[in-house]
Scaffold this active site. Structure first.
Site, PDB file in Angstrom:
ATOM      1  N   GLU A  19       0.749  -1.068   0.001  1.00  0.00           N
ATOM      2  CA  GLU A  19      -0.010   0.034  -0.163  1.00  0.00           C
ATOM      3  C   GLU A  19       0.940   1.352  -0.046  1.00  0.00           C
ATOM      4  OE1 GLU A  19      -2.716  -0.514  -0.704  1.00  0.00           O
ATOM      5  OE2 GLU A  19      -3.792  -1.994   0.641  1.00  0.00           O
ATOM      6  N   HIS A  51      -2.791   2.634   8.450  1.00  0.00           N
ATOM      7  CA  HIS A  51      -3.839   2.144   7.696  1.00  0.00           C
ATOM      8  C   HIS A  51      -4.033   0.841   8.524  1.00  0.00           C
ATOM      9  CE1 HIS A  51      -6.344  -0.059   4.734  1.00  0.00           C
ATOM     10  NE2 HIS A  51      -5.174  -0.892   4.680  1.00  0.00           N
ATOM     11  N   HIS A  67      -7.200  -2.427   9.351  1.00  0.00           N
ATOM     12  CA  HIS A  67      -8.227  -3.234   9.100  1.00  0.00           C
ATOM     13  C   HIS A  67      -8.984  -3.797  10.340  1.00  0.00           C
ATOM     14  CE1 HIS A  67      -5.921  -4.972   5.318  1.00  0.00           C
ATOM     15  NE2 HIS A  67      -6.160  -3.785   5.105  1.00  0.00           N
ATOM     16  N   TYR A 117     -19.698  13.597  19.174  1.00  0.00           N
ATOM     17  CA  TYR A 117     -18.766  14.824  18.867  1.00  0.00           C
ATOM     18  C   TYR A 117     -17.623  14.700  18.482  1.00  0.00           C
ATOM     19  CZ  TYR A 117     -16.986  14.743  23.647  1.00  0.00           C
ATOM     20  OH  TYR A 117     -16.372  14.238  24.811  1.00  0.00           O
ATOM     21  N   HIS A 175     -12.639  -2.521   2.584  1.00  0.00           N
ATOM     22  CA  HIS A 175     -11.070  -2.694   2.677  1.00  0.00           C
ATOM     23  C   HIS A 175     -10.921  -2.283   4.320  1.00  0.00           C
ATOM     24  CE1 HIS A 175      -6.993  -2.006   1.149  1.00  0.00           C
ATOM     25  NE2 HIS A 175      -6.865  -2.328   2.573  1.00  0.00           N
ATOM     26  N   TYR A 226      -6.853  19.650  21.762  1.00  0.00           N
ATOM     27  CA  TYR A 226      -7.208  18.881  22.500  1.00  0.00           C
ATOM     28  C   TYR A 226      -6.505  17.293  21.907  1.00  0.00           C
ATOM     29  CZ  TYR A 226     -10.552  14.960  24.022  1.00  0.00           C
ATOM     30  OH  TYR A 226     -11.178  13.986  24.775  1.00  0.00           O
TER      31      TYR A 226
END
Length: 218
Positions: free
Chosen positions: A76, A95, A97, A116, A158, A211
């Site tokens: 990827e 990334h 899964h 929120y 994916h 934050y």
């Protein structure tokens, strides 16, 4: 941070994702910007077996697929590279899964502002892209467009991508994205989730600039 320190940070992040249940084995990948290049986890190596010397270094500009290191980079690598090129504010890409984010990606369902904490990703939704095969230029284009100027996107059928200025905040966002996906999915089973107004979320986006883990990006 030294070159070795960056590779160590990538390894630690990949292992933390598995510890948190956001990836398993060799699923998913992690990268960190390294000047005009990136350091990225290799292809097909379970996170528990990773060592700093396994982390590939790839130039952001240059021949497609060229890398430095003993192991080829994640399949990827394209969307990692293309996100860094499109988004100078991004210093780390994760990334995953993870179960609930991937479930919504399979349903082709974006995450709306049912909570929120969606503001941690820079807007009122986390979009979901269409499907494209893994490792392709088509998937990379979908990922970059779906991400836009925000910090999270679901990849159709994916998984998910999160970004941040630094790796610590990217890991934080990875956990927050999975939590958002989980509570939205569960609320959808119970009834129709109440969606917060865009205006409220954008006010919260401004408040969230101070934050969570601090980094050089948003």
């Amino acid at each position: 941070m030294s070159a070795l320190g960056k590779s160590e940070a990538v390894v630690a992040a990949a292992q933390e994702l598995e510890r948190l249940g956001l990836n398993r084995g060799s699923a998913g990948n992690v990268s960190l910007r390294d000047g005009d290049a990136m350091r990225i986890t290799p292809s097909g190596v379970p996170s528990g077996r990773l060592a700093p010397q396994d982390i590939a270094r790839m130039a952001l500009q240059g021949p497609d697929g060229a890398f430095e290191g003993p192991l080829p980079p994640s399949s990827e690598w394209r969307f990692h590279r293309d996100i860094y090129i499109a988004r100078p504010d991004v210093g780390a890409v994760v990334h995953m899964h993870s179960p609930y984010a991937t479930t919504l990606a399979i349903l082709r369902r974006e995450i709306p502002a049912a909570h929120y904490m969606i503001a941690a990703f820079g807007g009122p939704t986390v979009r979901c892209t269409d499907y494209a095969p893994y490792g392709t230029a088509e998937l990379s284009a979908l990922a970059v467009a779906g991400l836009g100027q925000q910090h999270g996107v679901l990849l159709g059928n994916h998984g998910a991508i999160v970004t941040a200025g630094e790796l610590e905040k990217a890991l934080w966002r990875a956990g927050e994205l999975e939590q958002l996906a989980q509570v939205y999915y569960l609320a959808s089973l119970a009834g129709a989730p109440v969606i917060l107004p865009d205006e409220e979320i954008m006010r919260t986006v401004e408040r969230f600039k101070s934050y969570g883990p601090k980094d050089k990006g948003a």
